[in-house]
Design a protein around this motif. Sequence first.
Motif, PDB file in Angstrom:
ATOM      1  N   PHE A 172     -10.290 -32.294  33.022  1.00 26.10           N
ATOM      2  CA  PHE A 172      -9.103 -32.657  32.247  1.00 26.10           C
ATOM      3  C   PHE A 172      -9.491 -33.295  30.911  1.00 26.10           C
ATOM      4  N   ARG A 173     -10.620 -33.931  30.860  1.00 22.82           N
ATOM      5  CA  ARG A 173     -11.067 -34.483  29.581  1.00 22.82           C
ATOM      6  C   ARG A 173     -11.415 -33.362  28.604  1.00 22.82           C
ATOM      7  N   GLN A 174     -12.085 -32.321  29.095  1.00 22.09           N
ATOM      8  CA  GLN A 174     -12.382 -31.174  28.247  1.00 22.09           C
ATOM      9  C   GLN A 174     -11.106 -30.411  27.883  1.00 22.09           C
ATOM     10  N   LEU A 175     -10.165 -30.334  28.821  1.00 20.22           N
ATOM     11  CA  LEU A 175      -8.903 -29.654  28.536  1.00 20.22           C
ATOM     12  C   LEU A 175      -8.093 -30.415  27.494  1.00 20.22           C
ATOM     13  N   ASP A 176      -8.194 -31.733  27.508  1.00 18.38           N
ATOM     14  CA  ASP A 176      -7.511 -32.542  26.501  1.00 18.38           C
ATOM     15  C   ASP A 176      -8.066 -32.268  25.106  1.00 18.38           C
ATOM     16  N   MET A 177      -9.356 -32.029  25.007  1.00 15.70           N
ATOM     17  CA  MET A 177      -9.954 -31.709  23.712  1.00 15.70           C
ATOM     18  C   MET A 177      -9.486 -30.339  23.222  1.00 15.70           C
ATOM     19  N   LEU A 178      -9.291 -29.393  24.146  1.00 16.69           N
ATOM     20  CA  LEU A 178      -8.799 -28.074  23.746  1.00 16.69           C
ATOM     21  C   LEU A 178      -7.349 -28.118  23.297  1.00 16.69           C
ATOM     22  N   GLY A 213      -6.636 -22.545  16.563  1.00 18.28           N
ATOM     23  CA  GLY A 213      -7.615 -22.194  17.586  1.00 18.28           C
ATOM     24  C   GLY A 213      -8.913 -21.664  17.020  1.00 18.28           C
ATOM     25  N   ASN A 214      -8.837 -20.940  15.895  1.00 22.60           N
ATOM     26  CA  ASN A 214     -10.072 -20.419  15.315  1.00 22.60           C
ATOM     27  C   ASN A 214     -10.903 -21.498  14.633  1.00 22.60           C
ATOM     28  N   GLN A 215     -10.366 -22.726  14.518  1.00 19.77           N
ATOM     29  CA  GLN A 215     -11.115 -23.841  13.951  1.00 19.77           C
ATOM     30  C   GLN A 215     -11.824 -24.675  15.014  1.00 19.77           C
ATOM     31  N   MET A 216     -11.605 -24.368  16.276  1.00 18.30           N
ATOM     32  CA  MET A 216     -12.201 -25.160  17.350  1.00 18.30           C
ATOM     33  C   MET A 216     -13.706 -24.905  17.421  1.00 18.30           C
ATOM     34  N   PRO A 217     -14.516 -25.943  17.571  1.00 18.19           N
ATOM     35  CA  PRO A 217     -15.963 -25.730  17.737  1.00 18.19           C
ATOM     36  C   PRO A 217     -16.254 -24.927  18.998  1.00 18.19           C
ATOM     37  N   PRO A 218     -17.176 -23.990  18.948  1.00 19.44           N
ATOM     38  CA  PRO A 218     -17.467 -23.174  20.141  1.00 19.44           C
ATOM     39  C   PRO A 218     -17.985 -23.981  21.323  1.00 19.44           C
ATOM     40  N   ASP A 219     -18.586 -25.141  21.067  1.00 18.10           N
ATOM     41  CA  ASP A 219     -19.119 -25.939  22.174  1.00 18.10           C
ATOM     42  C   ASP A 219     -18.014 -26.443  23.096  1.00 18.10           C
ATOM     43  N   PHE A 220     -16.810 -26.634  22.575  1.00 21.40           N
ATOM     44  CA  PHE A 220     -15.717 -27.123  23.417  1.00 21.40           C
ATOM     45  C   PHE A 220     -15.407 -26.123  24.530  1.00 21.40           C
ATOM     46  N   ARG A 221     -15.355 -24.851  24.175  1.00 20.59           N
ATOM     47  CA  ARG A 221     -15.059 -23.825  25.185  1.00 20.59           C
ATOM     48  C   ARG A 221     -16.203 -23.711  26.190  1.00 20.59           C
ATOM     49  N   GLN A 222     -17.421 -23.768  25.705  1.00 18.93           N
ATOM     50  CA  GLN A 222     -18.574 -23.660  26.596  1.00 18.93           C
ATOM     51  C   GLN A 222     -18.605 -24.814  27.592  1.00 18.93           C
ATOM     52  N   GLN A 223     -18.357 -26.013  27.135  1.00 16.50           N
ATOM     53  CA  GLN A 223     -18.380 -27.171  28.025  1.00 16.50           C
ATOM     54  C   GLN A 223     -17.229 -27.141  29.020  1.00 16.50           C
ATOM     55  N   MET A 224     -16.063 -26.652  28.587  1.00 15.73           N
ATOM     56  CA  MET A 224     -14.935 -26.585  29.508  1.00 15.73           C
ATOM     57  C   MET A 224     -15.211 -25.585  30.632  1.00 15.73           C
ATOM     58  N   VAL A 225     -15.776 -24.423  30.294  1.00 14.10           N
ATOM     59  CA  VAL A 225     -16.062 -23.415  31.312  1.00 14.10           C
ATOM     60  C   VAL A 225     -17.130 -23.920  32.278  1.00 14.10           C
ATOM     61  N   GLN A 226     -18.164 -24.550  31.761  1.00 16.48           N
ATOM     62  CA  GLN A 226     -19.205 -25.076  32.638  1.00 16.48           C
ATOM     63  C   GLN A 226     -18.664 -26.167  33.556  1.00 16.48           C
ATOM     64  N   THR A 227     -17.775 -27.005  33.039  1.00 16.06           N
ATOM     65  CA  THR A 227     -17.184 -28.052  33.875  1.00 16.06           C
ATOM     66  C   THR A 227     -16.312 -27.456  34.969  1.00 16.06           C
ATOM     67  N   PHE A 228     -15.570 -26.406  34.633  1.00  8.58           N
ATOM     68  CA  PHE A 228     -14.723 -25.765  35.640  1.00  8.58           C
ATOM     69  C   PHE A 228     -15.565 -25.091  36.720  1.00  8.58           C
ATOM     70  N   LEU A 494     -12.672 -16.410  26.766  1.00  6.93           N
ATOM     71  CA  LEU A 494     -12.081 -16.233  25.444  1.00  6.93           C
ATOM     72  C   LEU A 494     -10.877 -17.162  25.334  1.00  6.93           C
ATOM     73  N   TYR A 495     -10.651 -17.697  24.125  1.00  4.83           N
ATOM     74  CA  TYR A 495      -9.537 -18.619  23.900  1.00  4.83           C
ATOM     75  C   TYR A 495      -9.636 -19.779  24.897  1.00  4.83           C
ATOM     76  N   HIS A 496      -8.612 -19.958  25.741  1.00  5.68           N
ATOM     77  CA  HIS A 496      -8.658 -20.939  26.831  1.00  5.68           C
ATOM     78  C   HIS A 496      -8.470 -20.214  28.162  1.00  5.68           C
ATOM     79  N   HIS A 497      -9.056 -19.013  28.265  1.00  6.37           N
ATOM     80  CA  HIS A 497      -8.940 -18.172  29.445  1.00  6.37           C
ATOM     81  C   HIS A 497     -10.342 -17.802  29.935  1.00  6.37           C
TER      82      HIS A 497
END
Length: 628
Positions: A172-178, A213-228, A494-497
């Motif tokens: 949820f912390r990573q999701l809050d950043m997204l 969404g295209n301004q989001m750093p790519p690391d945010f998505r990577q960390q969210m997927v790894q956490t999930f 991709l995106y938040h999926h």
Amino acid sequence: MFGNFAHLIPLATAPQGPPKDVPPPTPVNFPRYYPQVQDDQQIASGAEDETPESVVTLLQGIVRPAQLAIAHFEALGVHVVPNATAADLIPDPAYIPDFAAWDELSSDAAHEANENTRVPLVSGNRSPGCNTYLERKRELLFPNETGYRTVRRIQPPKGQSHARLGNCYEFFRQLDMLSNYWDDTSVAEQSAPEGEEEDRDALAARPRRTGAGNQMPPDFRQQMVQTFLKLVAYDFGCNTASARAEPRLHITSRNRGSPRSSYFSSGCTFMYKTPTTREEARAGIVEGPVAAVSARHSTGFSPPPEDPNESSTDPDAVFDLGRELVAALVTAQHRAREGRTEKRIGEGAWWCTKPRWGGGPGGPIGREIEQQTSGDDTLVGDKDAPHPATDAAVAAQAAPAEKPAKVSISSRLASRVSPFGPLPSTRLPEREKESSSGPAKGVKRLKKSGNMAMYDNYRMVRPPALTWDKKAKYAAIGRAAGAEYDDVFVISALYHHISIVRVRVPDQLMAVLEGRAEHEFENGKRSWGKLEVRRSKWFDLFKPEDRVDAMKLVWCMMNWLMRAVPKNEEEKHDADQNQDEKKDTTREKEVNPAAASQDAVEQAKDEAKQEAKDEVKQESVDDKMENA
């Protein structure tokens, strides 16, 4: 002192609406390129009377990503099956748990039936059971606003307590950043009724997008997927980690002269099996890879067609599928390294052994030309060389004028004669030694670099460096025993999926890509058949129901990959491997008759030696019998 003026300071108020100057949201359009192959033995590109072009040669012609075309997927025989279910993705449906029955269990019933729902794993432990599943499901079903309140430490609504996120706190912390870059699709835009003011805490807990969404750093998505993924993979004894070396798909062409080697790099990460001993864990040793994780930052896909199953030839969609396939093939190549040793690219080739310039010594290069012109022994521009203008000053300071040496008190005491014998020897302090023997104060010591000069390093003729990870135990964990293919799973984001992709990679295709296959085509057709890709639907991690469904699919994937292989299946696989090795040896003898004849001669010599030894032993026994 300032207490009387406290009423003059205005209190901080929560924002009454969305922030100003917010860029428009980034549209969410998924790639929909679904190439199809009608038959496993489809005729390859090229005329029937001509030899088709090699797939490795075709792939090595790609210099820029924009050159990737549909012809490359046709040469590989890519066949995509979209919207696959769990029964379509998992090779054996027996490893899919009965989630419907688990959902109906109460807390006490799940605690009692937990041990019966756990299955043995390849690591020797047991898988998580229904109790762990219900716990993860309860944590993932929390509304996003409730999770944001706990993460942001905002007071819960009146009459309620803080939600216990448990293992999902980091998710949820990573999701809050997204939520700062993407609109939360789980809640609709709500406004307070007329005449009522909304609670300040409710406004603070509501997600507010401040960027695109295209301004989001790519690391945010990577960390969210790894956490999930860690919510499920950790209980199965696995974890996601970045590769120590850049993941590369190495391909080699079988030319008539010398083979040509090249590679395609990938930005994927891997899921590894965690070590079971403390020593290996401290050393950073991993085993696998088990699966791959491909999180991409692409957002410029074209709108989808009216039919959801219709394929689109959008260039961005074609390139995105290529990135997924490279991640899958890299994972399959790493898993196929089990029991093999690394061979350097170009080992024994002429361009790694013979000197350059046609065998001549060559001449000066770069700053060596200036060195010869100036006649100075020091390399011009060397970082360790002193500046020419300060050479005289440094030399004068380094060699000062001779002065009468000062006698220290300790040396005077040591020189005196004592009636009780010689005094114990005293040592000069380190600073005094340095000041008496070393250079004067203020002079910097010129450090000599121990590294080899850049030009000498360039003149060395040697093959490229090794690319395998020395701390990785490559193993095809979860591969079906005796199969001629490897089912590679890729968690695509991709995106938040996220979506689960299974790629069935034939062994013959890997042999062709690595230059080990003798025949790439059989009667003008691909020898490996097709490259089947099955993709699940896209799960939105902002929606609680979607992330629970994604968790179920990841659970099924881990349950299949980390299963304990029965002993009879292992013995059958070993027997098949021995039979394949015998076939390879026979094939090598057929291809190289000289080597086969040499082996036959050596075998005949060994047999003759053994017969001679047996005759000598028999004669000695006969002599003993006669003497007796």
